[in-house]
Design an enzyme around this catalytic site. Structure first.
Site, PDB file in Angstrom:
ATOM      1  N   TYR A   1       0.817  -1.223   0.000  1.00  0.00           N
ATOM      2  CA  TYR A   1       0.000   0.000   0.000  1.00  0.00           C
ATOM      3  C   TYR A   1       0.847   1.267   0.000  1.00  0.00           C
ATOM      4  CZ  TYR A   1      -3.319   3.575   1.390  1.00  0.00           C
ATOM      5  OH  TYR A   1      -4.074   4.720   1.435  1.00  0.00           O
TER       6      TYR A   1
ATOM      7  N   LYS B   1       1.270   4.197  -3.065  1.00  0.00           N
ATOM      8  CA  LYS B   1       0.877   5.595  -2.945  1.00  0.00           C
ATOM      9  C   LYS B   1       2.073   6.529  -3.169  1.00  0.00           C
ATOM     10  CE  LYS B   1      -3.525   5.123  -2.154  1.00  0.00           C
ATOM     11  NZ  LYS B   1      -4.529   5.590  -3.143  1.00  0.00           N
TER      12      LYS B   1
END
Length: 255
Positions: free
Chosen positions: A178, A182
């Protein structure tokens, strides 16, 4: 013939049937924009659009899975045929890879033991999906007098914040999926902004904060409306607004 005049602002939000995407849709609709609710599930998308219409907004559901090129192209075709242009694109759809768990319980993100298939799936949605949707919608955005793109990132994308052993994120589990996805998204934002600034297209990344959503198992302390506010602010920037930036409600986020 298009349903709207060229003066009616049209906004497309991916992953907008719930969470921050839906919050942004509600706020943009309240500002008078026509909002297109991008959702993988047609039924959930239509339910969200119907709720916005019931509240007085102009909203329409668009079936859109950012990992499915066929639905992306079909969505672009629908926007083209119905409205003829697009003013705002909010790339909001994203996954953590760990399902509906709080960040401190995402043990499957730890780099030394992570499943590569999970990492690929996260990047497929959070990075490659943004490229696919943005490129499909750019011809429509170029027809807008003031096109804006907002990429929904996270404070977890900040290398400065995440690498500080005494900082607020020091207690989080290391993330191989994750957080890096990002970080890649914020880097991608800069590259698009550099290419498109000459065309007047303003593109920024945003960290909404720790918002109470499914993705963190509702452990967030901000409301959806609070998280969506900074997204909407960047989606409605004036001509003198920034581009190639990374912002939270408090201002620039360190890279």
């Amino acid at each position: 013939m298009n349903e709207h005049t060229t003066h009616q602002k049209i906004a497309l939000i991916t992953g907008a049937n719930k969470g921050i995407g839906r919050g942004a849709a509600e706020q943009l609709a309240a500002l008078g924009m026509t909002v297109l609710i991008g959702a993988r599930d047609p039924r959930r998308g239509e339910e969200a659009a119907a709720a916005l219409r019931a509240a007085g907004g102009d909203a329409h559901a668009v079936t859109l899975d950012v990992t499915d090129p066929a639905t992306i192209q079909e969505a672009a075709k629908q926007v083209e045929e119905r409205f003829g242009h697009l003013d705002v694109l909010i790339n909001n759809a994203g996954i953590t890879g760990s399902g509906q768990v709080s960040p401190e319980d995402a043990h499957d993100q730890v780099p030394s033991t992570v499943d590569l298939d999970m990492v690929r799936a996260v990047f497929e949605t959070n990075v490659f999906g943004v490229i696919a949707v943005t490129n499909a919608m750019l011809p429509l955005l170029r027809r807008s007098p003031a096109p804006r793109i907002v990429n929904v990132s996270s404070h977890a994308a900040s290398q400065t914040l995440m690498s500080n052993p005494d900082g607020p994120f020091a207690t989080l589990l290391p993330s191989a999926a994750y957080s890096p996805s990002k970080t890649a998204l914020t880097a991608l934002t800069v590259q698009y902004a550099n290419e498109l600034r000459k065309d007047g297209i303003l593109i920024n990344a945003v960290a909404p904060g720790y918002v109470d959503t499914d993705s963190n198992n509702h452990t967030g302390f901000l409301t959806v409306a609070q998280g969506a506010a900074v997204v909407v602010r960047l989606a409605t920037l004036g001509a003198d607004g920034p581009t190639a930036g990374f912002f939270s409600e408090d201002g620039p986020v360190p890279w």
